[in-house]
Design an enzyme around this catalytic site. Structure first.
Site, PDB file in Angstrom:
ATOM      1  N   HIS A 162       0.852  -1.201   0.000  1.00  0.00           N
ATOM      2  CA  HIS A 162       0.000   0.000   0.000  1.00  0.00           C
ATOM      3  C   HIS A 162       0.879   1.238   0.000  1.00  0.00           C
ATOM      4  CE1 HIS A 162      -2.859  -3.021   1.302  1.00  0.00           C
ATOM      5  NE2 HIS A 162      -3.823  -2.169   0.996  1.00  0.00           N
ATOM      6  N   LYS A 177      -1.033  -7.817  -4.846  1.00  0.00           N
ATOM      7  CA  LYS A 177      -1.953  -6.686  -4.638  1.00  0.00           C
ATOM      8  C   LYS A 177      -1.155  -5.401  -4.485  1.00  0.00           C
ATOM      9  CE  LYS A 177      -5.297  -4.552  -1.629  1.00  0.00           C
ATOM     10  NZ  LYS A 177      -5.855  -4.504  -0.298  1.00  0.00           N
ATOM     11  N   SER A 216     -23.519  13.751  -9.816  1.00  0.00           N
ATOM     12  CA  SER A 216     -24.193  13.698 -11.114  1.00  0.00           C
ATOM     13  C   SER A 216     -25.196  12.543 -11.179  1.00  0.00           C
ATOM     14  CB  SER A 216     -23.150  13.527 -12.220  1.00  0.00           C
ATOM     15  OG  SER A 216     -23.811  13.312 -13.451  1.00  0.00           O
ATOM     16  N   THR A 250     -18.819  18.981 -18.016  1.00  0.00           N
ATOM     17  CA  THR A 250     -19.504  19.978 -17.198  1.00  0.00           C
ATOM     18  C   THR A 250     -18.497  20.968 -16.614  1.00  0.00           C
ATOM     19  OG1 THR A 250     -21.161  20.277 -15.456  1.00  0.00           O
ATOM     20  CG2 THR A 250     -19.556  18.535 -15.089  1.00  0.00           C
ATOM     21  N   LYS A 279     -15.724  23.044 -19.926  1.00  0.00           N
ATOM     22  CA  LYS A 279     -16.341  23.094 -21.257  1.00  0.00           C
ATOM     23  C   LYS A 279     -15.470  23.830 -22.278  1.00  0.00           C
ATOM     24  CE  LYS A 279     -21.122  22.976 -19.596  1.00  0.00           C
ATOM     25  NZ  LYS A 279     -22.400  23.694 -19.553  1.00  0.00           N
ATOM     26  N   ASP A 339     -26.391  22.216 -25.033  1.00  0.00           N
ATOM     27  CA  ASP A 339     -27.108  23.192 -24.193  1.00  0.00           C
ATOM     28  C   ASP A 339     -28.104  23.976 -25.037  1.00  0.00           C
ATOM     29  OD1 ASP A 339     -25.797  22.649 -21.809  1.00  0.00           O
ATOM     30  OD2 ASP A 339     -24.253  24.165 -22.102  1.00  0.00           O
ATOM     31  N   ALA A 394     -23.813  35.228 -18.743  1.00  0.00           N
ATOM     32  CA  ALA A 394     -23.034  35.279 -19.989  1.00  0.00           C
ATOM     33  C   ALA A 394     -21.967  34.187 -19.999  1.00  0.00           C
ATOM     34  CB  ALA A 394     -22.385  36.658 -20.140  1.00  0.00           C
ATOM     35  N   ASN A 417     -25.854  40.622 -16.993  1.00  0.00           N
ATOM     36  CA  ASN A 417     -24.884  39.770 -16.299  1.00  0.00           C
ATOM     37  C   ASN A 417     -24.253  40.524 -15.137  1.00  0.00           C
ATOM     38  OD1 ASN A 417     -23.504  37.257 -16.147  1.00  0.00           O
ATOM     39  ND2 ASN A 417     -21.645  38.284 -16.843  1.00  0.00           N
ATOM     40  N   ARG A 432     -18.777  41.258 -19.540  1.00  0.00           N
ATOM     41  CA  ARG A 432     -19.089  39.987 -20.216  1.00  0.00           C
ATOM     42  C   ARG A 432     -20.443  40.071 -20.924  1.00  0.00           C
ATOM     43  NH1 ARG A 432     -18.370  34.542 -16.948  1.00  0.00           N
ATOM     44  NH2 ARG A 432     -18.109  33.567 -18.956  1.00  0.00           N
ATOM     45  N   GLY A 447     -35.528  23.887 -15.649  1.00  0.00           N
ATOM     46  CA  GLY A 447     -34.231  23.430 -16.161  1.00  0.00           C
ATOM     47  C   GLY A 447     -34.178  21.931 -16.390  1.00  0.00           C
ATOM     48  N   GLN A 459     -31.056  17.094 -23.276  1.00  0.00           N
ATOM     49  CA  GLN A 459     -29.628  16.859 -23.535  1.00  0.00           C
ATOM     50  C   GLN A 459     -29.330  15.379 -23.483  1.00  0.00           C
ATOM     51  OE1 GLN A 459     -26.685  19.432 -22.461  1.00  0.00           O
ATOM     52  NE2 GLN A 459     -27.902  20.541 -20.983  1.00  0.00           N
TER      53      GLN A 459
HETATM   54  P1  NAP Z   1     -20.789  29.411 -16.139  1.00  0.00           P
HETATM   55  O1  NAP Z   1     -20.223  29.260 -17.488  1.00  0.00           O
HETATM   56  O2  NAP Z   1     -19.914  29.269 -14.952  1.00  0.00           O
HETATM   57  O3  NAP Z   1     -21.524  30.839 -16.070  1.00  0.00           O
HETATM   58  C1  NAP Z   1     -22.125  31.265 -14.878  1.00  0.00           C
HETATM   59  C2  NAP Z   1     -22.843  32.587 -15.108  1.00  0.00           C
HETATM   60  O4  NAP Z   1     -23.558  32.884 -13.921  1.00  0.00           O
HETATM   61  C3  NAP Z   1     -21.921  33.766 -15.369  1.00  0.00           C
HETATM   62  O5  NAP Z   1     -22.568  34.643 -16.238  1.00  0.00           O
HETATM   63  C4  NAP Z   1     -21.766  34.376 -13.972  1.00  0.00           C
HETATM   64  O6  NAP Z   1     -21.543  35.771 -13.992  1.00  0.00           O
HETATM   65  C5  NAP Z   1     -23.125  34.135 -13.392  1.00  0.00           C
HETATM   66  N1  NAP Z   1     -23.114  34.030 -11.940  1.00  0.00           N
HETATM   67  C6  NAP Z   1     -22.511  33.059 -11.215  1.00  0.00           C
HETATM   68  N2  NAP Z   1     -22.753  33.252  -9.909  1.00  0.00           N
HETATM   69  C7  NAP Z   1     -23.507  34.372  -9.822  1.00  0.00           C
HETATM   70  C8  NAP Z   1     -24.069  35.099  -8.724  1.00  0.00           C
HETATM   71  N3  NAP Z   1     -23.914  34.681  -7.456  1.00  0.00           N
HETATM   72  N4  NAP Z   1     -24.778  36.203  -8.991  1.00  0.00           N
HETATM   73  C9  NAP Z   1     -24.948  36.618 -10.257  1.00  0.00           C
HETATM   74  N5  NAP Z   1     -24.441  35.998 -11.325  1.00  0.00           N
HETATM   75  C10 NAP Z   1     -23.731  34.874 -11.109  1.00  0.00           C
HETATM   76  O7  NAP Z   1     -21.978  28.350 -15.896  1.00  0.00           O
HETATM   77  P2  NAP Z   1     -22.960  27.719 -16.994  1.00  0.00           P
HETATM   78  O8  NAP Z   1     -22.390  26.453 -17.519  1.00  0.00           O
HETATM   79  O9  NAP Z   1     -23.359  28.777 -17.951  1.00  0.00           O
HETATM   80  O10 NAP Z   1     -24.202  27.290 -16.077  1.00  0.00           O
HETATM   81  C11 NAP Z   1     -25.109  28.245 -15.610  1.00  0.00           C
HETATM   82  C12 NAP Z   1     -26.254  27.569 -14.869  1.00  0.00           C
HETATM   83  O11 NAP Z   1     -26.938  26.657 -15.728  1.00  0.00           O
HETATM   84  C13 NAP Z   1     -25.809  26.725 -13.675  1.00  0.00           C
HETATM   85  O12 NAP Z   1     -26.700  26.926 -12.636  1.00  0.00           O
HETATM   86  C14 NAP Z   1     -25.915  25.306 -14.133  1.00  0.00           C
HETATM   87  O13 NAP Z   1     -26.234  24.415 -13.090  1.00  0.00           O
HETATM   88  C15 NAP Z   1     -27.093  25.391 -15.093  1.00  0.00           C
HETATM   89  N6  NAP Z   1     -27.050  24.352 -16.130  1.00  0.00           N
HETATM   90  C16 NAP Z   1     -28.208  23.683 -16.368  1.00  0.00           C
HETATM   91  C17 NAP Z   1     -28.241  22.707 -17.343  1.00  0.00           C
HETATM   92  C18 NAP Z   1     -29.517  21.959 -17.610  1.00  0.00           C
HETATM   93  O14 NAP Z   1     -29.499  20.981 -18.358  1.00  0.00           O
HETATM   94  N7  NAP Z   1     -30.615  22.410 -17.055  1.00  0.00           N
HETATM   95  C19 NAP Z   1     -27.100  22.429 -18.100  1.00  0.00           C
HETATM   96  C20 NAP Z   1     -25.938  23.143 -17.844  1.00  0.00           C
HETATM   97  C21 NAP Z   1     -25.929  24.117 -16.853  1.00  0.00           C
HETATM   98  P3  NAP Z   1     -20.073  36.419 -14.143  1.00  0.00           P
HETATM   99  O15 NAP Z   1     -19.812  36.472 -15.619  1.00  0.00           O
HETATM  100  O16 NAP Z   1     -20.199  37.716 -13.506  1.00  0.00           O
HETATM  101  O17 NAP Z   1     -19.128  35.471 -13.423  1.00  0.00           O
END
Ligand code: NAP
Length: 423
Positions: free
Chosen positions: A37, A64, A159, A204, A208, A245, A281, A303, A308, A391, A398
């Site tokens: 180990h 092992k 997940s 995820t 990405k 998405d 964004a 945003n 952004r 959501g 997806q």
């Molecule tokens: P991401 O790329 O990390 O983007 C997050 C976004 O949220 C950015 O615009 C960020 O703003 C903003 N944000 C984060 N925390 C915040 C806060 N406390 N107050 C205000 N704005 C905030 O994430 P993503 O992949 O786009 O995912 C976004 C959401 O979608 C997540 O909740 C995720 O769980 C959900 N999602 C759902 C699915 C589905 O199938 N339903 C699939 C994928 C994701 P800034 O630019 O200022 O940082």
């Protein structure tokens, strides 16, 4: 009751024979496992090879080795040792980053794995429960030809996708397993696990964009958004990246609009001409803005980081507003709102990205957050008279796309919906 007595006689005879046989065989079948180990790291391939030889030289029947994973790529070295070992070998990598070793060892020739009775009560870090091994990962079905799929991200422990895809694969007899892949460095991961055994991935947060850069080919939505959430390895070994998405969210919103108007006579998309406000964004925000623009909507981005929002708005020919300004933003009625931020997600379920009074100007509200299913935003939107699209609907759609990409088979849509809705 002669028949009964005969039956009992036969039973006793069998039992006696069995006891005799194990009493005879037991000493002859004794095996010795010699184990090593390493709780600090997984040594180099060369050092692992020397270790196996050293253990073998002791006269061990079974070798092992258990090592510690500092990174998921450490596991690949132990897989190599398992594949090339000439003696029965147990090779396990401890910790959450070594978890796939415990699931995939039969594929690479491992002698056994360990399962715990109860979650969290382990004799070494990272052990799965026996229930998960057998029911969630279909461990008994894993063999050398089993194709591996998984979700790359950090974190990935919660997940729902392993439960979904492993159940679906089993139902159609598709020889594959879907595992959580806790990845710190996606480039290193993809460089290391480059064989055709690994058929594809869901991707995820936060990988990405990094995976997008790694792919050999990407679809138009991925190109426009700079992000992939789904990768398939083609038969020529090339990695093809997709962004599901966009399709998943936009089609769910279009169907929501259809139910709102309750007729299907509109030619083209119901989004055409609508004012579509996206909060966020990031990856999902970009996918929504791109998708809605493609459907002919007019786009507004709000945003937290205004820069952004501005950048994305410029890309799609839309307008940027600050998140705070959204409260008083009502140029017209009947707008569509899409939340693409984690605001309102568990555990902060009391948060919402926009005050309730501002929701009355929207005819439909979509929330990408799917934990909880009914967010505060959706609840208040419904109370304000808007149609809502949760959501979970995006998540389900997806899964249709990704299942078809992984298996080449048509998605069992009802079954996917049922499994995800129940989890
Ligand atoms: P991401 O790329 O990390 O983007 C997050 C976004 O949220 C950015 O615009 C960020 O703003 C903003 N944000 C984060 N925390 C915040 C806060 N406390 N107050 C205000 N704005 C905030 O994430 P993503 O992949 O786009 O995912 C976004 C959401 O979608 C997540 O909740 C995720 O769980 C959900 N999602 C759902 C699915 C589905 O199938 N339903 C699939 C994928 C994701 P800034 O630019 O200022 O940082």
């Amino acid at each position: 009751m002669k028949l009964g007595a005969d039956y009992i006689d036969v039973e006793l005879q069998v039992a006696r024979e069995f006891i005799d046989s194990i009493q005879q065989e037991k000493p002859n079948n004794f095996k010795v496992i010699v184990s090593s180990h390493n709780y600090k790291k997984t040594p180099s391939l060369e050092d692992l090879g020397s270790l196996v030889a050293k253990i073998q030289a002791t006269g061990a029947d079974i070798v092992k080795i258990a090592t510690a994973a500092l990174d998921i790529t450490d596991v690949a070295r132990v897989f190599q040792v398992l594949v090339y070992s000439q003696v029965p070998i147990i090779g396990l990598v401890m910790n959450d980053r070594g978890f796939i070793c415990r699931l995939l060892c039969p594929k690479y020739g491992g002698y056994l794995t360990f399962g715990t009775l109860e979650e969290g009560i382990v004799s070494a870090p990272g052990q799965p429960t026996i229930k998960d091994l057998l029911n969630l990962y279909n461990f008994r079905q894993i063999g050398p030809d089993t194709k591996v799929f998984g979700i790359i991200g950090n974190p990935v422990g919660n997940s729902k996708l392993p439960a979904l895809y492993n159940e679906l694969f089993k139902a159609v007899g598709f020889d594959a397993i879907y595992v959580p892949l806790l990845v710190d460095d996606p480039t290193k991961f993809l460089d290391t696990y480059s064989s055709s055994d690994i058929g594809g991935f869901s991707v995820t947060i936060p990988h990405k964009e990094a995976v997008f850069k790694y792919c050999d080919e990407v679809d138009p939505v991925a190109r426009a958004t700079g992000a992939v959430n789904f990768v398939v390895r083609r038969s020529d070994g090339k990695l093809c990246g997709y962004n599901t998405d966009c399709y998943a969210a936009i089609s769910a919103i279009e169907d929501g609009l259809l139910s709102l108007h309750n007729d299907s006579s509109t030619v083209g998309s119901r989004l055409a001409g609508k004012l579509f406000v996206v909060i966020g964004a990031g990856g999902v925000g970009k996918a929504l803005a791109y998708g809605a623009k493609q459907k002919g909507a007019r786009i507004v981005i709000a945003n937290r980081s205004y820069d952004r929002a501005r950048e994305l708005a410029d890309c799609v020919g839309g307008q940027a507003v600050s998140l705070a300004a959204l409260e008083n933003f009502h140029p017209e009625d009947g707008m569509i709102l899409a939340n693409a931020t984690p605001i309102g997600m568990q555990p902060k379920v009391d948060e919402t990205p926009i005050p309730k009074h501002a929701l009355r100007y929207y005819s439909l509200v979509f929330d990408a957050v799917y934990k909880p299913r009914m967010t505060r935003l959706l609840r208040e939107a419904e109370e304000s008279g808007a149609a809502i699209v949760p959501g979970l609907e995006m998540f389900i759609r997806q899964a249709y796309e990704q299942y078809e990409g992984f298996t080449g088979l048509p998605a069992p849509k009802e079954r996917i919906r049922k499994i995800l809705a129940a989890n």
